[in-house]
Design a protein around this motif. Structure first.
Motif, PDB file in Angstrom:
ATOM      1  N   GLU A 156      -7.682  -1.809   6.623  1.00 17.74           N
ATOM      2  CA  GLU A 156      -9.065  -1.953   6.175  1.00 17.74           C
ATOM      3  C   GLU A 156      -9.670  -3.247   6.696  1.00 17.74           C
ATOM      4  OE1 GLU A 156     -11.502  -2.081   1.882  1.00 17.74           O
ATOM      5  OE2 GLU A 156      -9.350  -1.626   1.971  1.00 17.74           O
ATOM      6  N   ASP A 169       0.843  -1.199   0.000  1.00 14.77           N
ATOM      7  CA  ASP A 169       0.000   0.000   0.000  1.00 14.77           C
ATOM      8  C   ASP A 169       0.877   1.247   0.000  1.00 14.77           C
ATOM      9  OD1 ASP A 169      -2.159   1.630   0.068  1.00 14.77           O
ATOM     10  OD2 ASP A 169      -2.715   1.224   2.153  1.00 14.77           O
ATOM     11  N   LYS A 173      -0.467 -12.161   0.141  1.00 15.28           N
ATOM     12  CA  LYS A 173      -1.449 -11.747  -0.870  1.00 15.28           C
ATOM     13  C   LYS A 173      -2.416 -12.887  -1.155  1.00 15.28           C
ATOM     14  CE  LYS A 173      -1.992  -9.794  -5.521  1.00 15.28           C
ATOM     15  NZ  LYS A 173      -1.306  -9.351  -6.760  1.00 15.28           N
ATOM     16  N   THR A 196      -5.491 -13.979  -3.700  1.00 16.35           N
ATOM     17  CA  THR A 196      -6.015 -13.638  -5.018  1.00 16.35           C
ATOM     18  C   THR A 196      -7.155 -14.578  -5.374  1.00 16.35           C
ATOM     19  OG1 THR A 196      -3.792 -12.958  -5.705  1.00 16.35           O
ATOM     20  CG2 THR A 196      -5.431 -13.253  -7.441  1.00 16.35           C
ATOM     21  N   GLY A 204     -12.268  -8.987 -10.029  1.00 18.86           N
ATOM     22  CA  GLY A 204     -12.232  -7.781 -10.855  1.00 18.86           C
ATOM     23  C   GLY A 204     -10.911  -7.037 -10.792  1.00 18.86           C
ATOM     24  N   GLY A 205      -9.969  -7.534  -9.991  1.00 16.61           N
ATOM     25  CA  GLY A 205      -8.676  -6.881  -9.882  1.00 16.61           C
ATOM     26  C   GLY A 205      -8.607  -5.804  -8.814  1.00 16.61           C
ATOM     27  N   LYS A 206      -9.712  -5.587  -8.072  1.00 20.89           N
ATOM     28  CA  LYS A 206      -9.710  -4.578  -7.021  1.00 20.89           C
ATOM     29  C   LYS A 206      -8.964  -5.120  -5.809  1.00 20.89           C
ATOM     30  CE  LYS A 206     -12.742  -1.828  -4.063  1.00 20.89           C
ATOM     31  NZ  LYS A 206     -14.142  -1.539  -3.658  1.00 20.89           N
ATOM     32  N   GLN A 207      -8.098  -4.297  -5.249  1.00 24.87           N
ATOM     33  CA  GLN A 207      -7.283  -4.718  -4.114  1.00 24.87           C
ATOM     34  C   GLN A 207      -7.738  -4.013  -2.840  1.00 24.87           C
ATOM     35  OE1 GLN A 207      -3.159  -4.007  -5.181  1.00 24.87           O
ATOM     36  NE2 GLN A 207      -2.988  -6.008  -6.150  1.00 24.87           N
ATOM     37  N   ARG A 208      -7.710  -4.779  -1.753  1.00 25.85           N
ATOM     38  CA  ARG A 208      -7.980  -4.242  -0.418  1.00 25.85           C
ATOM     39  C   ARG A 208      -6.774  -4.538   0.467  1.00 25.85           C
ATOM     40  NH1 ARG A 208     -13.653  -6.564   1.362  1.00 25.85           N
ATOM     41  NH2 ARG A 208     -13.164  -8.193  -0.147  1.00 25.85           N
ATOM     42  N   TYR A 220      -5.761  -8.371  -0.469  1.00 20.39           N
ATOM     43  CA  TYR A 220      -6.788  -9.247  -1.044  1.00 20.39           C
ATOM     44  C   TYR A 220      -7.226  -8.681  -2.383  1.00 20.39           C
ATOM     45  CZ  TYR A 220     -10.877 -12.219  -1.531  1.00 20.39           C
ATOM     46  OH  TYR A 220     -11.784 -13.139  -1.996  1.00 20.39           O
ATOM     47  N   GLU A 221      -7.090  -9.487  -3.436  1.00 23.31           N
ATOM     48  CA  GLU A 221      -7.455  -9.059  -4.793  1.00 23.31           C
ATOM     49  C   GLU A 221      -8.604  -9.919  -5.298  1.00 23.31           C
ATOM     50  OE1 GLU A 221      -5.430  -9.065  -9.217  1.00 23.31           O
ATOM     51  OE2 GLU A 221      -4.175  -8.473  -7.511  1.00 23.31           O
ATOM     52  N   ASP A 222      -9.739  -9.269  -5.638  1.00 24.94           N
ATOM     53  CA  ASP A 222     -10.902 -10.029  -6.096  1.00 24.94           C
ATOM     54  C   ASP A 222     -10.807 -10.308  -7.593  1.00 24.94           C
ATOM     55  OD1 ASP A 222     -11.544  -7.648  -7.377  1.00 24.94           O
ATOM     56  OD2 ASP A 222     -13.047  -7.051  -5.902  1.00 24.94           O
TER      57      ASP A 222
END
Length: 290
Positions: free
Chosen positions: A157, A62, A241, A243, A200-204, A196-198
């Motif tokens: 988060e 981050d 990570k 995924t 759709g490629g969005k990362q948290r 954490y990557e869903d």
């Protein structure tokens, strides 16, 4: 001379009057279809389901956080008045804040004799500590009771994802009500960055942590006992990570074709062996009778 395209047909058709149905063949065919259906449903379930793959690497995930980590703390001290409870923050970058009050709340417990402290604050990504104590009180109590229950201590988060189990709130539920009332408590935390990557490629971005603790009685330079609840932290260079992945469609189709082709081939071999053995046995019996 005409060109007949049918000569390229590798699936030659056999007239029905040249085929011979058997009870054994019918039984094997039914078993074959049931088996293929079972394998197809299994593969379909695996194709629809989401797989979570985890990996480790060395990096700061981050980089847009500005070198800060958000912290959420919820702790109850049932034997210490709210006027005496305070949060202090310090780290190796020179930060030293006594009595942090921003985004914090105190709620009386036990008819005002205790206190529940809830706060959200940020820390720098360097080793340091934050502690709950009476240091910010205008008048120090004679015998502060630091027995406590930690309801929540989380970094970054909030991450609640099915099938992902981690130590995101490792101290949640920690009960020290039976401890020495005048004892200080040291919680040594090793914070592990987590991504954490869903699909759709969005990362948290969140943080897990491991914890070790010790309890001791600390004296000031005047000889008084001033207990505190210390949270000493350091960051791990390793990032975890998670995924989300789903099986590619071409692999699903390939697997289904392999199931159908393989099942039919094996079933055909079994049926052919049984039929050949049966015909040979019939010839032997006819030979004996003659």
């Amino acid at each position: 001379m005409t060109f007949d395209v049918r000569r390229f047909d590798i699936y030659r058709k056999v007239p029905k009057d040249l085929t011979q149905p058997t009870y054994t063949g019918a039984f094997i065919s039914v078993c074959c279809c049931v088996f293929m259906l079972f394998l197809f449903l299994s593969e379909l379930t695996g194709f629809i389901a989401t797989e979570i793959v985890n990996e480790l690497y060395v990096d700061d995930p981050d980089k847009d956080s500005g070198g800060k980590i958000e912290v959420s703390l919820n702790i109850s001290l049932p034997n210490l008045h709210c006027d005496l409870v305070g949060l202090d923050i310090q780290d190796e970058m020179g930060r030293h804040e006594v009595g942090h009050i921003e985004n914090s709340m105190k709620m009386p417990l036990n008819n005002g004799h205790g206190c529940r402290f809830e706060g959200e604050f940020s820390i720098n990504k360097v080793p340091g500590n934050f502690h709950v104590s009476t240091h910010s009180a205008t008048a120090q109590p004679q015998s502060p009771d630091m027995t406590h229950v930690i309801h929540k201590l989380a970094f970054g988060e909030k991450l609640q994802v099915q099938h992902v189990r981690g130590a995101f709130n490792a101290l949640g539920g920690a009960n020290r009500l039976q401890s020495n009332a005048l004892a200080s408590h040291d919680y040594i935390l090793k914070i592990v960055p987590t991504v954490y990557e869903d699909l759709g490629g969005k990362q948290r971005f969140s943080y897990q942590y491991t914890v070790a603790n010790k309890e001791y009685v600390a004296y000031s330079h005047t000889g008084r006992i001033i207990p505190a609840i210390w949270f000493r932290y350091d960051l791990s260079p390793i990032t975890v990570k998670y995924t989300e992945r789903r099986q590619p469609f071409y692999r699903f189709i390939t697997t289904i074709c392999a199931i159908i082709g393989g099942t039919f081939t094996v079933a055909g071999i079994i049926d052919s062996c049984i039929f050949t053995a049966s015909e040979a046995w019939k010839k032997i019996q006819i030979g004996k009778m003659s």
